[in-house]
Every structure is written in structure tokens, then in C-alpha cells.
Design a protein around this motif. Structure first.
Motif, mmCIF file in Angstrom:
data_model
loop_
_atom_site.group_PDB
_atom_site.id
_atom_site.type_symbol
_atom_site.label_atom_id
_atom_site.label_comp_id
_atom_site.label_asym_id
_atom_site.label_seq_id
_atom_site.Cartn_x
_atom_site.Cartn_y
_atom_site.Cartn_z
ATOM 1 N N HIS A 1 -4.213 8.795 -1.185
ATOM 2 C CA HIS A 1 -3.432 9.360 -0.075
ATOM 3 C C HIS A 1 -3.600 10.873 -0.082
ATOM 4 C CE1 HIS A 1 0.363 11.173 1.542
ATOM 5 N NE2 HIS A 1 0.115 10.312 2.504
ATOM 6 N N GLU B 1 -8.443 3.092 1.520
ATOM 7 C CA GLU B 1 -8.297 1.697 1.110
ATOM 8 C C GLU B 1 -9.576 1.214 0.436
ATOM 9 O OE1 GLU B 1 -5.352 -0.425 4.328
ATOM 10 O OE2 GLU B 1 -7.480 -0.412 4.770
ATOM 11 N N ILE C 1 -4.357 0.187 -1.032
ATOM 12 C CA ILE C 1 -4.298 1.633 -0.851
ATOM 13 C C ILE C 1 -4.574 2.285 -2.205
ATOM 14 C CG2 ILE C 1 -2.845 3.602 -0.242
ATOM 15 C CD1 ILE C 1 -1.513 1.845 1.846
ATOM 16 N N VAL D 1 -4.709 7.624 4.263
ATOM 17 C CA VAL D 1 -4.885 6.796 3.074
ATOM 18 C C VAL D 1 -6.342 6.375 2.949
ATOM 19 C CG1 VAL D 1 -2.505 5.925 3.042
ATOM 20 C CG2 VAL D 1 -4.268 4.655 4.293
ATOM 21 N N ASP E 1 2.770 1.604 5.278
ATOM 22 C CA ASP E 1 2.144 2.095 4.044
ATOM 23 C C ASP E 1 3.104 2.869 3.145
ATOM 24 O OD1 ASP E 1 -0.364 1.203 5.007
ATOM 25 O OD2 ASP E 1 -0.702 3.108 6.042
ATOM 26 N N GLU F 1 -2.286 7.087 7.829
ATOM 27 C CA GLU F 1 -1.181 6.330 7.233
ATOM 28 C C GLU F 1 -0.276 5.816 8.351
ATOM 29 O OE1 GLU F 1 2.162 7.491 3.949
ATOM 30 O OE2 GLU F 1 2.122 8.668 5.788
ATOM 31 N N SER G 1 3.879 1.637 -0.488
ATOM 32 C CA SER G 1 2.663 1.663 -1.313
ATOM 33 C C SER G 1 2.268 3.087 -1.655
ATOM 34 C CB SER G 1 1.503 0.984 -0.587
ATOM 35 O OG SER G 1 1.767 -0.377 -0.394
#
Length: 176
Positions: A64, A56, A61, A54, A12, A8, A15
Motif C-alpha cells: 500500500h 495485489e 493485498i 494497493v 480494502d 484502494e 486488509s
């Protein structure tokens, strides 16, 4: 579906905040404040940037995970460990293996960084598939009253919990 896992970064944070909020929105056993916990942990001494990751999917995203430092203490010794809290996946991506990939990857990175174990509070039917066992097997106690079946630990290395026992000491950020 191609899933990209990475550390991360500061861009980020918004998000990730929104993702965590949505991921736990309908969770029955949640205080629905996990996103604020992550914000506090990022600012704490327990934070390890490499262990905030994270997932993707097509530049969005989708998931996490955060592992932070904690200690296991008894009358004669203190042992360093990690807390897994939380792992989050956007509802539209749940059930597609993203959480599993994040957990496995986080374990690998933590092991590379020299950590020997991870502790969590979680669903007893989900985490054992990754090798998590009950804390009580290792005489590890939580600092609060929670069902034993939700308190789990995994050694990241062979004998990673050898000689380890005591009470978990979470960073103060968990309780602010």
C-alpha cells in the motif's frame, strides 16, 4: 509473480490496516502507529482517493502507498505538494520490488493529477534511487527536528521545485 496496482477502495481498509501494522512491526524508527495515521488521513481534507493505492499478488493485498496534500510555506508564498506516508509491504513480499512499483506508479498518477513534487521522511539509502534529493538542497525545512538526511523531496515535473522554498506544513491529521 504478477503484481497488480490499483486504487484502494473501502473494502480494502481492514486488509490495508493489518498490512501496515505488520510492515512496520519490526521497524526500529517507527512509532508503530502508521496504520492509524492512514485512517486519519483518509478522513481528512488532505486525502486524494486516486493516490491511495494497493499492490495485489494473487488477489492478496501485498502493499500500500498513500500520498496526501501538504504545503510548503514561506513569508511570501505557499506551494502545494504531496507527502508520501507511508509505503508498506507485507514482510513476506518485501524485497520483491513491490514498494518500488508502488512509488513509481504513485509518482506517475500524482503527475497526471497536476502535482509537482513529493516530500517524505525516510531511509536515506532507499529513496534516492527514485530521484529523491535532500530537502535542504531546495531550502525546504521540516516543521520538527529530524536528521537532514531523512528529509527528502522529488520534483515530479521539470522545474517542479523552481522557486519553491519554505517550511513544510503537514495536515493536522499527521499530529492527532
Amino acid at each position: 509473480m504478477k503484481i497488480k496496482l490499483r486504487q484502494e477502495n473501502q473494502n480494502d481498509h481492514k486488509s490495508v490496516f493489518d498490512l501496515i501494522e505488520k510492515a512496520f512491526e519490526k521497524e526500529e524508527y517507527s512509532d508503530h502507529k502508521e496504520q492509524f495515521l492512514v485512517e486519519r488521513l483518509r478522513k481528512s481534507d488532505a486525502f486524494i482517493p486516486e493516490l491511495s493505492m494497493v499492490a495485489e499478488v494473487e488477489n492478496e493485498i501485498a502493499g500500500h502507498i498513500l500520498l496526501t496534500k501538504l504545503e510548503i510555506k514561506n513569508d511570501t508564498a505557499s506551494f502545494e505538494s504531496l507527502a508520501l506516508a507511508p509505503v508498506s509491504v507485507l514482510p513476506k513480499f518485501q524485497g520483491k520490488g513491490i514498494g518500488s512499483k508502488l512509488i513509481v506508479h504513485a509518482h506517475e498518477v500524482a503527475k497526471e493529477l497536476g502535482y509537482k513534487s513529493v516530500i517524505l521522511l525516510g531511509h536515506p539509502d532507499y529513496y534516492p534511487r527514485f530521484g529523491y534529493e535532500l530537502c535542504e538542497k531546495y531550502h525546504i525545512e521540516m516543521p520538527f527536528d529530524v536528521p537532514a538526511e531523512n528529509c527528502m523531496v522529488i520534483p515530479l515535473t521539470e522545474n517542479g521545485l523552481s522557486g519553491v522554498s519554505g517550511k513544510v506544513v503537514y495536515p493536522t491529521a499527521f499530529f492527532e
